[in-house]
Design a protein around this motif. Sequence first.
Motif, PDB file in Angstrom:
ATOM      1  N   UNK A 119      72.573 -16.559 -60.150  1.00  0.00           N
ATOM      2  CA  UNK A 119      73.794 -17.146 -59.580  1.00  0.00           C
ATOM      3  C   UNK A 119      73.984 -18.604 -59.984  1.00  0.00           C
ATOM      4  N   UNK A 120      72.955 -19.232 -60.556  1.00  0.00           N
ATOM      5  CA  UNK A 120      73.086 -20.618 -61.013  1.00  0.00           C
ATOM      6  C   UNK A 120      73.171 -20.715 -62.540  1.00  0.00           C
ATOM      7  N   UNK A 121      73.445 -19.586 -63.190  1.00  0.00           N
ATOM      8  CA  UNK A 121      73.645 -19.600 -64.636  1.00  0.00           C
ATOM      9  C   UNK A 121      75.143 -19.463 -64.925  1.00  0.00           C
ATOM     10  N   UNK A 122      75.674 -20.449 -65.639  1.00  0.00           N
ATOM     11  CA  UNK A 122      77.114 -20.507 -65.909  1.00  0.00           C
ATOM     12  C   UNK A 122      77.348 -20.490 -67.418  1.00  0.00           C
ATOM     13  N   UNK A 123      78.555 -20.096 -67.818  1.00  0.00           N
ATOM     14  CA  UNK A 123      78.855 -19.984 -69.245  1.00  0.00           C
ATOM     15  C   UNK A 123      80.135 -20.735 -69.595  1.00  0.00           C
ATOM     16  N   UNK A 140      85.316 -24.998 -69.893  1.00  0.00           N
ATOM     17  CA  UNK A 140      84.406 -26.111 -69.631  1.00  0.00           C
ATOM     18  C   UNK A 140      84.715 -26.743 -68.276  1.00  0.00           C
ATOM     19  N   UNK A 141      85.993 -26.976 -67.996  1.00  0.00           N
ATOM     20  CA  UNK A 141      86.369 -27.579 -66.718  1.00  0.00           C
ATOM     21  C   UNK A 141      85.968 -26.688 -65.541  1.00  0.00           C
ATOM     22  N   UNK A 142      86.171 -25.375 -65.691  1.00  0.00           N
ATOM     23  CA  UNK A 142      85.811 -24.447 -64.618  1.00  0.00           C
ATOM     24  C   UNK A 142      84.299 -24.428 -64.387  1.00  0.00           C
ATOM     25  N   UNK A 143      83.534 -24.466 -65.462  1.00  0.00           N
ATOM     26  CA  UNK A 143      82.075 -24.441 -65.340  1.00  0.00           C
ATOM     27  C   UNK A 143      81.564 -25.725 -64.704  1.00  0.00           C
ATOM     28  N   UNK A 144      82.109 -26.862 -65.099  1.00  0.00           N
ATOM     29  CA  UNK A 144      81.685 -28.134 -64.506  1.00  0.00           C
ATOM     30  C   UNK A 144      81.968 -28.130 -63.006  1.00  0.00           C
ATOM     31  N   UNK A 145      83.121 -27.605 -62.619  1.00  0.00           N
ATOM     32  CA  UNK A 145      83.453 -27.537 -61.186  1.00  0.00           C
ATOM     33  C   UNK A 145      82.492 -26.617 -60.443  1.00  0.00           C
ATOM     34  N   UNK A 146      82.145 -25.492 -61.072  1.00  0.00           N
ATOM     35  CA  UNK A 146      81.228 -24.549 -60.430  1.00  0.00           C
ATOM     36  C   UNK A 146      79.837 -25.157 -60.271  1.00  0.00           C
ATOM     37  N   UNK A 147      79.397 -25.889 -61.279  1.00  0.00           N
ATOM     38  CA  UNK A 147      78.084 -26.543 -61.197  1.00  0.00           C
ATOM     39  C   UNK A 147      78.092 -27.599 -60.089  1.00  0.00           C
ATOM     40  N   UNK A 148      79.175 -28.351 -60.019  1.00  0.00           N
ATOM     41  CA  UNK A 148      79.279 -29.383 -58.982  1.00  0.00           C
ATOM     42  C   UNK A 148      79.234 -28.757 -57.592  1.00  0.00           C
ATOM     43  N   UNK A 149      79.907 -27.643 -57.417  1.00  0.00           N
ATOM     44  CA  UNK A 149      79.949 -26.986 -56.111  1.00  0.00           C
ATOM     45  C   UNK A 149      78.617 -26.323 -55.750  1.00  0.00           C
ATOM     46  N   UNK A 150      77.772 -26.044 -56.757  1.00  0.00           N
ATOM     47  CA  UNK A 150      76.501 -25.354 -56.509  1.00  0.00           C
ATOM     48  C   UNK A 150      75.460 -26.265 -55.873  1.00  0.00           C
ATOM     49  N   UNK A 151      75.696 -27.572 -55.898  1.00  0.00           N
ATOM     50  CA  UNK A 151      74.769 -28.501 -55.268  1.00  0.00           C
ATOM     51  C   UNK A 151      73.403 -28.556 -55.922  1.00  0.00           C
ATOM     52  N   UNK A 152      73.376 -28.600 -57.253  1.00  0.00           N
ATOM     53  CA  UNK A 152      72.104 -28.614 -57.975  1.00  0.00           C
ATOM     54  C   UNK A 152      71.624 -30.045 -58.188  1.00  0.00           C
TER      55      UNK A 152
END
Length: 665
Positions: A114-118, A137-149
């Motif tokens: 669930x923490x692997x994005x493409x 790229x924009x969608x992935x960056x937003x998803x990473x930011x929301x994941x709280x890593x």
Amino acid sequence: MRDVRLGIDVGGTFTDLVAVVDGQVVTAKVPSTPRDQAEGVLRVLAAGAVDAARVGAFAHGTTVATNALLERRGARTALVTTAGFRDVLEIGRQQRPALYDLAADRPPPLVPRELRFTVTERAGPHGVLHPLDGDSLAATVAAVRDAGVESVAVCLLFSFLHPEHERRVGEALRDALGESVAVSLSSEVLPEFREYERFSTTVADAYLTPRLAAYLARLAREAEAGGLPAPLLMQSSGGVIEAGRAAGHAASCVLSGPAGGVVGAAWVAGLSGEEDLLTFDMGGTSTDVAPVVGGQVQTTTEAVVAGVPIKLPMVDVHSVSAGGGSVAWVDEGGALRVGPASAGADPGPAAYGQGGEDATVTDANLWLGYLPDGAELGGEVVLRRELAEQALARVGERLGKAVGEVALGVVRVANAEMVRALRVISVERGLDPREFTLVAFGGAGPLHACALAEETGIGRVLVPRASGVLSALGLAISDLRRDYVRPLLGRLDQLDPAGLGDAWGDLEDLATRELGGGGEQPVLTRRADLRYRGQSFELTVDVEEVEDLGERFHQAHLRRYGYRIDDEPVEVVNLRLVAAVAAGKPRLSAEPARGGRRAARRRVNLDGTWQEVAVLAREELGGGDRLDGPAVVEFAEATLLLRPGWRAAVDEAGTLVLERDRDHR
């Protein structure tokens, strides 16, 4: 005048210090502090009474990164990769450690699915095939930011050749997440081909970087407050690096602790004229063994640490869970086992009297008389034989054996595990252990050295004077080092030698800029990864003349695998460069012989028979002094058991040289 070199090694049980002061070696040892390793560093500094104002270099070896991998306590990490390849990290390769075990569990990946994005993009060997899509790229960056890593690893296909897309992804992540989230790019961490290994190494770097960076920042603050220079960290490759650079490349420091011992052993043995070595470092938690050939520490890029492939240059160390604190237990079949669990520093073996109740290798050695009852370890721990006996008796109840049989059995089981480790780094590397000298160090190494040498057919053993703290000595004398790599896949006979020279020249220019700022020019060593066409593995060889590269590879392949194929084309996979700035080395020499030696007597159990043997303090032995076994020699931080059939002599470097009588071989 800052002329003192300082090395501090944090082990699982003890933290060791070596300071090179006016050419002399000053040592100290205290119990480690697993909850906060920095606390142990400060305590050993105080115990060593080193004048901080004179320290010019402070080198450090730590297990922070190793422990984070072993315990799976790294940072919460995300992975960003090319669309369609998010599962490379989990699929791995076809090889399986247990080929026919259908129920074998593989270590879980460091990044859950669930923490692997493409991102939508694609590059190939010859360039970009599909441009990086801005919306994805924009969608992935937003998803990473929301994941709280806490960190992100970026691994795109063929980025080792064409890193443009990967750099754009990294910039976008850093802009959006700020400095609080670490970002590791595979084109910076490991610019080499083989996707799975590149993914795994980069993910490990991201997973470990926040933990190691936090520790080093705290240690640097404490060092500055104490008047010490910023620490240098030992890398897995056997050289030190600036703490700031290490904090951003944590994967390169996974074997930070064991590497220092191999470097120290190679240097000390060289002073005794020995160049072909098997190093044997037995500490409180584990045993680390490594080969040294022709005086050169051997490195590998095929290491697997805690089930995680890390394809970075590392000292070719093999570790087993057999240390002084390894716990003895009885399995379901009624067999005696030792390890992998360890009593560590807290609570420690039962004999420490700090609450530990499990019998360990140290308890067995104490009961058998190899260690003295009431001995002090690290200035804080006192060994108590009656506590060791009680712990061994509890194991004996489960086995139906007397305490003496249990103690001998614990030592023999631990020895068997360490013998297997020595064979892994010798016989399985195409090396005959009978042609090598064993260098024994670590707090428990000299106790077991003679027995291991007998099992492997080795007739010569070196026990350095600083054997109990040799890893810290290795840190203190280690060179500043950086490793560089450039992928270049092609047949050797079809590559232009001048072009190869230019490629190495570019790496040399970079190394000179990065390491030559202090006035000293780095020593540059050219290397290459080579293979026969069609092979799936490479051998790294040193390069003297490009024209001789093929023959050097054939010779290396013959030595490692027992054959060479002269008519098979040789392929170049990577060009490498090792850049090192030499550190100052102390002058080790033996003290003059004292003439009369004071020897005590102690009962020890040798192979089931109790004997009274001579017990000497190491400081009683001077240059040229000789000693016949059986005997016990007590060093400041270690103890040597000289078994029957062995004799020892102090050489000019102050090292105790052990040789086995031919009649006993």
